[in-house]
Structure formats: structure tokens, C-alpha cells
Enzyme design. Structure first.
Site, mmCIF file in Angstrom:
data_model
loop_
_atom_site.group_PDB
_atom_site.id
_atom_site.type_symbol
_atom_site.label_atom_id
_atom_site.label_comp_id
_atom_site.label_asym_id
_atom_site.label_seq_id
_atom_site.Cartn_x
_atom_site.Cartn_y
_atom_site.Cartn_z
ATOM 1 N N THR A 1 4.993 1.645 -2.475
ATOM 2 C CA THR A 1 3.697 1.958 -3.090
ATOM 3 C C THR A 1 3.888 3.246 -3.880
ATOM 4 O O THR A 1 4.113 4.306 -3.287
ATOM 5 C CB THR A 1 2.613 2.175 -2.011
ATOM 6 O OG1 THR A 1 2.493 0.985 -1.238
ATOM 7 C CG2 THR A 1 1.277 2.492 -2.643
ATOM 8 N N LYS A 42 -2.835 -2.589 -5.877
ATOM 9 C CA LYS A 42 -2.718 -1.887 -4.588
ATOM 10 C C LYS A 42 -3.635 -0.653 -4.548
ATOM 11 O O LYS A 42 -4.366 -0.451 -3.580
ATOM 12 C CB LYS A 42 -1.249 -1.497 -4.377
ATOM 13 C CG LYS A 42 -0.973 -0.605 -3.196
ATOM 14 C CD LYS A 42 -0.816 -1.348 -1.899
ATOM 15 C CE LYS A 42 -0.644 -0.377 -0.749
ATOM 16 N NZ LYS A 42 -0.610 -1.019 0.532
ATOM 17 N N LYS A 90 -2.293 9.155 0.834
ATOM 18 C CA LYS A 90 -1.326 8.939 -0.256
ATOM 19 C C LYS A 90 -1.895 7.948 -1.285
ATOM 20 O O LYS A 90 -1.843 8.189 -2.492
ATOM 21 C CB LYS A 90 -0.012 8.395 0.328
ATOM 22 C CG LYS A 90 0.993 8.010 -0.724
ATOM 23 C CD LYS A 90 2.156 7.197 -0.177
ATOM 24 C CE LYS A 90 2.893 6.533 -1.342
ATOM 25 N NZ LYS A 90 4.039 5.736 -0.946
HETATM 26 P P1 NAD Z 1 9.653 5.161 5.771
HETATM 27 O O1 NAD Z 1 9.612 6.630 5.529
HETATM 28 O O2 NAD Z 1 9.710 4.645 7.160
HETATM 29 O O3 NAD Z 1 10.891 4.511 4.957
HETATM 30 C C1 NAD Z 1 11.338 4.959 3.706
HETATM 31 C C2 NAD Z 1 12.856 4.978 3.770
HETATM 32 O O4 NAD Z 1 13.370 5.314 2.469
HETATM 33 C C3 NAD Z 1 13.403 6.016 4.742
HETATM 34 O O5 NAD Z 1 14.253 5.389 5.715
HETATM 35 C C4 NAD Z 1 14.174 6.978 3.850
HETATM 36 O O6 NAD Z 1 15.333 7.524 4.473
HETATM 37 C C5 NAD Z 1 14.529 6.067 2.700
HETATM 38 N N1 NAD Z 1 14.927 6.805 1.496
HETATM 39 C C6 NAD Z 1 14.403 7.942 0.995
HETATM 40 N N2 NAD Z 1 15.082 8.303 -0.122
HETATM 41 C C7 NAD Z 1 16.045 7.370 -0.305
HETATM 42 C C8 NAD Z 1 17.072 7.196 -1.260
HETATM 43 N N3 NAD Z 1 17.242 8.063 -2.255
HETATM 44 N N4 NAD Z 1 17.902 6.131 -1.141
HETATM 45 C C9 NAD Z 1 17.737 5.236 -0.141
HETATM 46 N N5 NAD Z 1 16.785 5.366 0.811
HETATM 47 C C10 NAD Z 1 15.948 6.417 0.730
HETATM 48 O O7 NAD Z 1 8.347 4.569 5.004
HETATM 49 P P2 NAD Z 1 7.721 3.115 5.172
HETATM 50 O O8 NAD Z 1 6.605 3.161 6.158
HETATM 51 O O9 NAD Z 1 8.810 2.111 5.314
HETATM 52 O O10 NAD Z 1 7.026 2.942 3.727
HETATM 53 C C11 NAD Z 1 7.773 2.611 2.573
HETATM 54 C C12 NAD Z 1 6.796 2.317 1.446
HETATM 55 O O11 NAD Z 1 5.926 1.253 1.834
HETATM 56 C C13 NAD Z 1 5.916 3.508 1.077
HETATM 57 O O12 NAD Z 1 5.778 3.537 -0.331
HETATM 58 C C14 NAD Z 1 4.594 3.170 1.757
HETATM 59 O O13 NAD Z 1 3.494 3.756 1.096
HETATM 60 C C15 NAD Z 1 4.574 1.668 1.649
HETATM 61 N N6 NAD Z 1 3.756 0.983 2.667
HETATM 62 C C16 NAD Z 1 3.861 1.323 3.979
HETATM 63 C C17 NAD Z 1 3.080 0.671 4.921
HETATM 64 C C18 NAD Z 1 3.167 1.017 6.380
HETATM 65 O O14 NAD Z 1 2.291 0.589 7.144
HETATM 66 N N7 NAD Z 1 4.196 1.745 6.829
HETATM 67 C C19 NAD Z 1 2.175 -0.340 4.519
HETATM 68 C C20 NAD Z 1 2.126 -0.698 3.173
HETATM 69 C C21 NAD Z 1 2.915 -0.026 2.261
#
Ligand code: NAD
Length: 297
Positions: free
Chosen positions: A96, A171, A246
Site C-alpha cells: 500500500t 485502496k 498510514k
Molecule cells: P511488514 O513490515 O511485516 O513487512 C514488510 C517487509 O518488507 C519487512 O519484512 C521488511 O524487512 C521488508 N523490506 C523493507 N525494505 C526492503 C527492501 N529494500 N528489500 C526487501 N525487503 C524489504 O509489513 P506488512 O504488514 O507485511 O505490510 C506490507 C504492506 O502491506 C504495507 O504496505 C501495508 O500497508 C500493506 N498491508 C498490510 C496489511 C496488514 O494487515 N498487515 C493489510 C493490508 C495491506
């Protein structure tokens, strides 16, 4: 079966990548965090040394990253995904992020001869694990058609929202409605109770009347009104207030860029900013009712 790179193996990306493995694909992952890498290995995901190395071995690249700056860095910056991918690789970014970043990265990918869709999701970690996410997809018809079979593995509902960036538009607009609705419900249920009307009675009446909405029916902020609300579990997320914050900030960035006044969205953003600044980012977003009615603490 395809070779798929998966960049970002966190709470959402980890289970999404695991579902691609379960569907029989070879998945090559990358994440800088060792715990994420170890968990992914245990689910049958091969691990690459960098995002670019993973992309160079794949026909399809998925990414699930925190924010726009990470997506830009992975594709166009130090991650070198665009530079290292084979010509004609399909990119699917499910993070997102802000609409402007989504459109800029798609433009860079297209200019380098790749196809790209933005495909942000709704449904949370439970939806990622079950493969039932709703996928809101922006991109050309050709990119969408190519992405659809892969999106159908990680998602239960896949909607083509239009051209590049339109998945992110869907979204942020959807979640702006949700944030505003949650505050409206919190205010109304608090007011009713202070005036002597029980939350149960207000729900019985409003849930089938003109005030009804998805948030009231599914995430009611008053405990024990609907079975699916995080309010029943001490406001443990669910959907964290930090995530709602966010998404609301993204809605306000987009509104400023488009020159659209969204006064209710701005109010909701301000309230969730105060909530997060009070150290409550990790509570469920329904806990905002405690800000409206501090006696609920
Ligand atoms: P998270 O922080 O658990 O996962 C993100 C991952 O990206 C981390 O493991 C981090 O180490 C990795 N990362 C960061 N920089 C990086 C790079 N340069 N190269 C490779 N990996 C890298 O977050 P999440 O909960 O998995 O959310 C991810 C996305 O999904 C966000 O944009 C969030 O807004 C969206 N989202 C999350 C949810 C939820 O319920 N968690 C629901 C809908 C949407």
C-alpha cells in the site's frame, strides 16, 4: 509453473509467497531481515542475496513492502529490480503506497520494457494466509491479463480498477471511508449511551436503518455487539491503528495532489494522528472509541 521472485517477506509477504509455493511455483525471495528469511525458508521459499538477484531469475516479481520509498528503492534504486530483470518481466507490487510512487515506478518499468501492475490488498494477515485477499489492481489490460492467474492464487477477489496507480486510488479511497465511518460510529454509540440508549438497542435499530455501514456491522467498536470485532478481544488487532493512520495520510497526500477538499478525511487523519502519537499505534483501529469516550479505558 513459473519462477517467481518475492521481495518483502514480512507479515503479509511471507504467507503470500508461501501460497505461491503451495500452488506449485518456484519462489525466490529476498528480505533484509534474517527472521523473515528464516521463516520463508521453512515454507519452501529459496532465498537470494539481493532483490535484483531474485528478479534476474524470475518471470514474475511480486513485492510487499512498507511504503513508497521502499518500492522506489527496490525497483529503480539500490534494489536494481528493473535493471536486473529479464526483458518482459511482469512486476506485481502489492504494497500500500502513494499513488504518485506507484505511477512513477510503473512508468520506469514500462520504459525498460517490463509490465507492471499495482495490486494493493485488503484482508489483513488472515486473508494473506488463507489466500482470500481482495486485490485492487491498476495497470494496462495486457499487464492485468498476465497478472490475473498469479493474483488469483494469493487473492479471493481480483478487480481491475483501471490504469496504473488505480489500485492504490481504490485502496486509499476505501480506507478513507472506513476511517471516517469508524469515528462516526464511535461518536454515535457513545452519544446514545450517554443519553440512556444501550449500544445493543442502537445496533438493533441502526444496523438495518439508514445509519448502517460495513464498519458498524463487522468492526463495531463497542465490545460484544458483533462477533467479528477486535473490541471483543481487548482491541488487539485486527487492523492496527498505525495502519489506518498510514492509509489516511496517503489519502490526504493524494487529495492535496488532486486538489480535492476532503474535510472529513482530514479530521479522521488528525484524530488517528493524535491516537498514534499517544502511543496507541499497535491497538486495533476500533479503539479510537476510547478517545471519544475516555471512560471506556
Ligand atoms: P511488514 O513490515 O511485516 O513487512 C514488510 C517487509 O518488507 C519487512 O519484512 C521488511 O524487512 C521488508 N523490506 C523493507 N525494505 C526492503 C527492501 N529494500 N528489500 C526487501 N525487503 C524489504 O509489513 P506488512 O504488514 O507485511 O505490510 C506490507 C504492506 O502491506 C504495507 O504496505 C501495508 O500497508 C500493506 N498491508 C498490510 C496489511 C496488514 O494487515 N498487515 C493489510 C493490508 C495491506
Amino acid at each position: 509453473m513459473a519462477d517467481i521472485a518475492f521481495i518483502g517477506l514480512g507479515n503479509m509477504g511471507g504467507p503470500m509467497a508461501a501460497n505461491l509455493v503451495k500452488a506449485g511455483h518456484r519462489v525466490i525471495g529476498f528480505d533484509p531481515v534474517p527472521q523473515a528469511v528464516e521463516a520463508a525458508r521453512g515454507k519452501g521459499i529459496e532465498i537470494a542475496e539481493s532483490a535484483g538477484e531474485a528478479a534476474s531469475q524470475a518471470e514474475v516479481v511480486f513485492s510487499m513492502l512498507p511504503a513508497g520509498q521502499h518500492v522506489r528503492a527496490v525497483y529503480s534504486g539500490a534494489g536494481e529490480v528493473i535493471a536486473k530483470a529479464k526483458p518482459g518481466t511482469l512486476f506485481i507490487d502489492s504494497s500500500t503506497i502513494d499513488v504518485a510512487s506507484a505511477r512513477a515506478v510503473e512508468e520506469a518499468a514500462s520504459a525498460a520494457g517490463h509490465l507492471m501492475v499495482d495490486a494493493p490488498v485488503s484482508g489483513g494477515v488472515a486473508g494473506a494466509e488463507a489466500g482470500t485477499l481482495t486485490m485492487m489492481v491498476g495497470g494496462s489490460d495486457a499487464a492485468f491479463d498476465m497478472a490475473k492467474p498469479f493474483l488469483e492464487i494469493v487473492g479471493g477477489k481480483v478487480v481491475h480498477a483501471g490504469g496504473p496507480g488505480n489500485g492504490q486510488v481504490a485502496k486509499v479511497c476505501n480506507n478513507m471511508i472506513l476511517g471516517i465511518s469508524m469515528i462516526a460510529i464511535s461518536e454515535a454509540f457513545t452519544l446514545a449511551e450517554k443519553l440512556g440508549l444501550s449500544p445493543e438497542k442502537l445496533f438493533e435499530i441502526s444496523s438495518t436503518a439508514s445509519g448502517s455501514c460495513w464498519a458498524m456491522l463487522n468492526h463495531n467498536p463497542v465490545p460484544d455487539i458483533v462477533p467479528t470485532s477486535a473490541a471483543n478481544r481487548g482491541y488487539v488487532p485486527g487492523f492496527a491503528a498505525g495502519m489506518m493512520h498510514k492509509d489516511l495520510k496517503l489519502s490526504q497526500e493524494a487529495a492535496a495532489q488532486a486538489g480535492v477538499a476532503t474535510p472529513m478525511g482530514a479530521e479522521a487523519t488528525a484524530l488517528y494522528t493524535m491516537f498514534v502519537n499517544a502511543g496507541r499505534a499497535d491497538q486495533d483501529y476500533t479503539a479510537i472509541i476510547k478517545f471519544i469516550d475516555p471512560t471506556r479505558e
